[in-house]
Design a protein around this motif. Structure first.
Motif, PDB file in Angstrom:
ATOM      1  N   ALA A   1       0.823  -1.208   0.000  1.00 39.30           N
ATOM      2  CA  ALA A   1       0.000   0.000   0.000  1.00 39.30           C
ATOM      3  C   ALA A   1       0.855   1.255   0.000  1.00 39.30           C
ATOM      4  O   ALA A   1       0.387   2.342  -0.375  1.00 39.30           O
ATOM      5  N   LYS A   2       2.101   1.120   0.393  1.00 38.32           N
ATOM      6  CA  LYS A   2       2.989   2.279   0.481  1.00 38.32           C
ATOM      7  C   LYS A   2       3.653   2.608  -0.859  1.00 38.32           C
ATOM      8  O   LYS A   2       4.356   3.607  -0.975  1.00 38.32           O
ATOM      9  N   ILE A   3       3.460   1.774  -1.865  1.00 37.76           N
ATOM     10  CA  ILE A   3       4.090   1.994  -3.170  1.00 37.76           C
ATOM     11  C   ILE A   3       3.509   3.247  -3.821  1.00 37.76           C
ATOM     12  O   ILE A   3       2.284   3.470  -3.802  1.00 37.76           O
ATOM     13  N   THR A   4       4.348   4.057  -4.409  1.00 39.99           N
ATOM     14  CA  THR A   4       3.883   5.276  -5.070  1.00 39.99           C
ATOM     15  C   THR A   4       3.079   4.937  -6.318  1.00 39.99           C
ATOM     16  O   THR A   4       3.202   3.841  -6.886  1.00 39.99           O
ATOM     17  N   GLY A   5       2.263   5.872  -6.760  1.00 39.20           N
ATOM     18  CA  GLY A   5       1.473   5.665  -7.963  1.00 39.20           C
ATOM     19  C   GLY A   5       2.347   5.432  -9.184  1.00 39.20           C
ATOM     20  O   GLY A   5       2.028   4.608 -10.056  1.00 39.20           O
ATOM     21  N   GLU A   6       3.452   6.149  -9.282  1.00 40.50           N
ATOM     22  CA  GLU A   6       4.344   5.994 -10.426  1.00 40.50           C
ATOM     23  C   GLU A   6       4.938   4.589 -10.467  1.00 40.50           C
ATOM     24  O   GLU A   6       5.020   3.959 -11.538  1.00 40.50           O
ATOM     25  N   ASP A   7       5.369   4.097  -9.312  1.00 42.32           N
ATOM     26  CA  ASP A   7       5.945   2.757  -9.270  1.00 42.32           C
ATOM     27  C   ASP A   7       4.883   1.691  -9.558  1.00 42.32           C
ATOM     28  O   ASP A   7       5.159   0.679 -10.214  1.00 42.32           O
ATOM     29  N   MET A   8       3.665   1.903  -9.085  1.00 35.95           N
ATOM     30  CA  MET A   8       2.601   0.927  -9.320  1.00 35.95           C
ATOM     31  C   MET A   8       2.268   0.864 -10.810  1.00 35.95           C
ATOM     32  O   MET A   8       2.040  -0.225 -11.368  1.00 35.95           O
ATOM     33  N   THR A   9       2.259   2.008 -11.462  1.00 33.32           N
ATOM     34  CA  THR A   9       1.988   2.041 -12.906  1.00 33.32           C
ATOM     35  C   THR A   9       3.084   1.314 -13.673  1.00 33.32           C
ATOM     36  O   THR A   9       2.814   0.547 -14.611  1.00 33.32           O
ATOM     37  N   ALA A  10       4.324   1.540 -13.293  1.00 26.83           N
ATOM     38  CA  ALA A  10       5.442   0.866 -13.968  1.00 26.83           C
ATOM     39  C   ALA A  10       5.374  -0.643 -13.754  1.00 26.83           C
ATOM     40  O   ALA A  10       5.612  -1.426 -14.688  1.00 26.83           O
ATOM     41  N   LEU A  11       5.026  -1.052 -12.542  1.00 25.38           N
ATOM     42  CA  LEU A  11       4.919  -2.485 -12.257  1.00 25.38           C
ATOM     43  C   LEU A  11       3.819  -3.112 -13.114  1.00 25.38           C
ATOM     44  O   LEU A  11       3.996  -4.207 -13.663  1.00 25.38           O
ATOM     45  N   TRP A  12       2.694  -2.430 -13.237  1.00 20.29           N
ATOM     46  CA  TRP A  12       1.595  -2.930 -14.071  1.00 20.29           C
ATOM     47  C   TRP A  12       2.031  -3.046 -15.536  1.00 20.29           C
ATOM     48  O   TRP A  12       1.738  -4.046 -16.210  1.00 20.29           O
ATOM     49  N   ALA A  13       2.748  -2.042 -16.009  1.00 25.47           N
ATOM     50  CA  ALA A  13       3.222  -2.081 -17.397  1.00 25.47           C
ATOM     51  C   ALA A  13       4.115  -3.287 -17.637  1.00 25.47           C
ATOM     52  O   ALA A  13       4.024  -3.947 -18.688  1.00 25.47           O
ATOM     53  N   TYR A  14       4.946  -3.602 -16.673  1.00 24.15           N
ATOM     54  CA  TYR A  14       5.838  -4.760 -16.826  1.00 24.15           C
ATOM     55  C   TYR A  14       5.064  -6.065 -16.797  1.00 24.15           C
ATOM     56  O   TYR A  14       5.267  -6.949 -17.648  1.00 24.15           O
TER      57      TYR A  14
END
Length: 692
Positions: free
Chosen positions: A135-148
């Motif tokens: 839950a602490k992951i930033t929005g930018e990192d979550m978007t990048a993880l989803w893209a991968y």
């Protein structure tokens, strides 16, 4: 009494929470799952490769592959069993397969699962998935993880495995209440009083790295009692916890920043080598971190004060073995089964086998990991810095009392005051772990039994003369070898030229001598050839001690008996050796212990660790090991050590051809002459691989 009381309270508390969860679950079973609030990212016509690569790095820091890949399975396809006190959970398929993976999910559904623990179809995930940390992951990192995950992972069609949770934990509706009470969905907020490095480390440790999932104590509802270093339970964050019969050590102020970075990058440092699930964390996750990120994590961990201060031990102190090594059952057990890798003084072998002195696994008050490793074995993490793995075999074949004695000896001498381990503790761990025990018809003699004999002092001396020949008999040894260099673990290893029953077969005819020889003749032959030294006088106390030790090893063996595991076996002599390939095998498998130029390995004080294989400090041409096929048979079954999980040294593992090739290579390297070679095989029968 207090321990029993604590256990009762724990059970009462668990039952109370269970009842509360069920009651609350019944009341809120119609609760609508948290709404999806994350907006769908606009990737346009094609996804930016840089974003996908950034997502790959995020996935590595989050260690997604370690939990979502079963052994031997395809990456991210799930199926790995995760053991919990409430039952078994199986990780799910997170490849972009639309049928069985997350390919049909939206980003909003993925974001909700990561932050709230609710899947796309609305069912609650078990918190074995560390969504309170994610839950602490930033929005930018979550978007990048989803893209991968959607665009960088190969889709795999593989059905998900149902859970095997015990009642009442198999009723998922209670998880909604768990989330309300225990899930900390607070996003990471940088601490303005700290610098950028500290905040980056805090973000990685608390969020993506989810270190607290294993290293923070669990509460009555199996929740992490603290998610950060702040709050009423903040001092328990990363304070250590028992996980799946392992003890995850306290991370607060554990080592220096450099030491922690080295462990995260390589899987080992001067104090420890990772074990258990941490091996996967290093292999799949942390070793891929940038230097800046690893320094940040180490800086943050170092800043956390500990109630259990851990002074940094000095550099390894190279000493003799403790006195108890030869006077106690635990000491003799250690010298038999542990000494070859961890050394008499507990300093280990740098870069290969971990030191015991200063090792947190040895010093931990909770001995779970130490006992677990002993029962089931261990393997180093394969990292870019240390690609070759080394193993410690399982010692479950030893009895609970034996293991308790050995580990108590280790903790007494190198555990910094850690309490002894009891037979009951080992038995309890064995019951839960249920380690497999390989069958063997070779009964390994126990050196600890020497203490039960009326002439125990003489027998222990005889054993030590085998193990420490070079040091105890310098006037009779002309190189760097000990008897145990060829007769592994003081002659107690099957196919490692064991002494079991040997003295029953002497006197006997020896073709090389062309006459009948005695046990004393055979021993002195080794001194003159393998040791390139001088014989002992037959009537000397040392020779008598060695003979007494051999006679003790004889046991009930009679001359007509066949002893399982005797000798070193045979090698197919129809095979032709290839020394060029042997040189390659030597460099890959042997040089780490015996030196790139066959010079052997020494510790920082110049003491011999592993002997030279050629040159002036090795065996002479009259030794049996100078013969290609004899050396090949020995290598096939006994070298290298730490190669796999075979009891007791992880020894052997090369094919007949590989063993023959490397034996041809090192046996024909320069070595001392044997002046009496002209007297050998006077009646004929000289082997084809004799060096003269």
């Amino acid at each position: 009494m207090e321990e029993r009381k604590a256990k009762r309270l724990k059970w009462v508390g668990t039952i109370a929470v269970t009842v509360a969860v069920l009651a609350a679950g019944v009341a809120i079973w119609i609760v609508v799952p948290p709404k999806i609030t994350a907006e769908e990212p606009d990737f346009g016509a094609s996804v930016d490769p840089t974003l996908v690569e950034r997502g790959r790095y995020i996935a590595q820091l989050g260690d997604c592959v370690a939990c979502h890949t079963e052994k031997g399975g395809k990456e991210m396809a799930g199926g790995l069993a995760l053991e919990t006190p409430m039952g078994t959970i199986f990780s799910t398929n997170i490849t972009p397969d639309r049928k069985t993976g997350i390919g049909a999910w939206t980003f909003g559904e993925f974001d909700r699962a990561m932050r709230k623990g609710v899947a796309a179809d609305g069912h609650n995930l078990y918190p074995a998935m560390p969504y309170p940390s994610y839950a602490k992951i930033t929005g930018e990192d979550m978007t990048a993880l989803w893209a991968y995950l959607v665009h960088g992972v190969e889709p795999v069609e593989k059905e998900n495995h149902g859970t095997a949770m015990n009642f009442p934990f198999n009723l998922r509706f209670g998880l909604a209440y768990w989330n309300v009470v225990f899930a900390d969905g607070t996003p990471f907020v940088p601490d303005s009083s700290k610098d950028e490095v500290w905040n980056r480390g805090a973000y990685l440790v608390q969020g993506l790295g989810h270190c607290g999932a294993c290293h923070t104590p669990r509460g009555i509802g199996f929740q992490e009692v603290a998610m950060t270093e702040k709050g009423p339970n903040g001092d328990r964050f990363l304070a250590g916890e028992k996980v799946e019969n392992w003890h995850a050590v306290e991370l607060r102020d554990l080592w220096t920043v450099d030491d922690t970075v080295e462990l995260l990058k390589t899987g080992q440092n001067r104090f420890a080598t990772v074990s258990g699930s941490m091996t996967d964390v290093i292999q799949h996750s942390m070793q891929n971190g940038t230097d800046d990120d690893l320094v940040a994590m180490a800086t943050y961990l170092k800043s956390l004060p500990s109630k259990d201060p851990k002074p940094v031990p000095p550099k390894p102190v190279y000493t003799d073995a403790p006195e108890a090594a030869y006077t106690t059952a635990g000491g003799l057990g250690y010298m038999q089964f542990c000494n070859d890798c961890h050394r008499p003084d507990g300093t280990g072998v740098k870069g290969v086998f971990p030191a015991l002195a200063g090792n947190p696994t040895v010093a931990a008050r909770d001995p779970s990991t130490l006992v677990h490793i002993t029962l089931t074995g261990w393997e180093t993490a394969s990292t870019n810095a240390h690609p070759r793995t080394y193993t410690m075999p399982a010692f479950a074949r030893l009895g609970d009392r034996e293991i308790a004695d050995i580990l108590s000896y280790v903790r007494e001498n190198w555990g910094g005051g850690a309490p002894a381990i009891t037979e009951a503790q080992v038995a309890e761990a064995r019951k839960h772990i249920d380690p497999k025990i390989d069958a063997s018809n070779f009964e390994t003699p126990r050196l600890a039994s020497l203490l039960d004999e009326p002439n125990k002092d003489q027998l222990v001396r005889g054993m030590r003369l085998n193990s420490e020949t070079n040091e105890l008999l310098p006037g009779h040894v002309g190189n760097d070898l000990n008897c145990t260099s060829c007769h592994l673990n003081a002659g107690t290893v099957a196919d490692g030229s064991p002494y079991v029953g040997v003295s029953a077969f002497f006197p006997s005819y020896a073709p090389r001598a062309g006459k009948e020889i005695t046990m004393v003749d055979r021993i002195n032959g080794c001194f003159r050839r393998s040791m390139n030294g001088k014989p002992l006088k037959p009537e000397s106390e040392d020779m008598q001690a060695m003979v007494a030790y051999f006679d003790w090893m004889k046991g009930e063996t009679k001359p007509e008996d066949k002893v399982p595991g005797r000798g070193v076996g045979k090698i197919d002599q129809s095979l032709a050796p290839d020394p060029v390939n042997g040189e390659k095998i030597y460099a890959a498998q042997c040089a780490v212990c015996h030196g790139a130029n066959g010079e052997g390995l020494k510790d920082e004080t110049g003491r011999i660790v592993y002997p030279a294989l050629w040159g002036d400090r090795s065996f002479n041409i009259g030794a049996g090991m100078a013969r290609t096929y004899t050396a090949a048979a020995f290598v096939k079954r006994n070298m290298p050590i730490g190669f796999h999980e075979k009891f007791p040294l992880g020894q052997g593992g090369l094919s007949d051809q590989e063993a023959l090739d490397v034996a041809e290579y090192f046996s024909h390297m320069p070595r001392p002459d044997f002046p009496d070679k002209v007297k050998d095989w006077p009646n004929g029968g000289k082997p084809k691989d004799a060096r003269y």
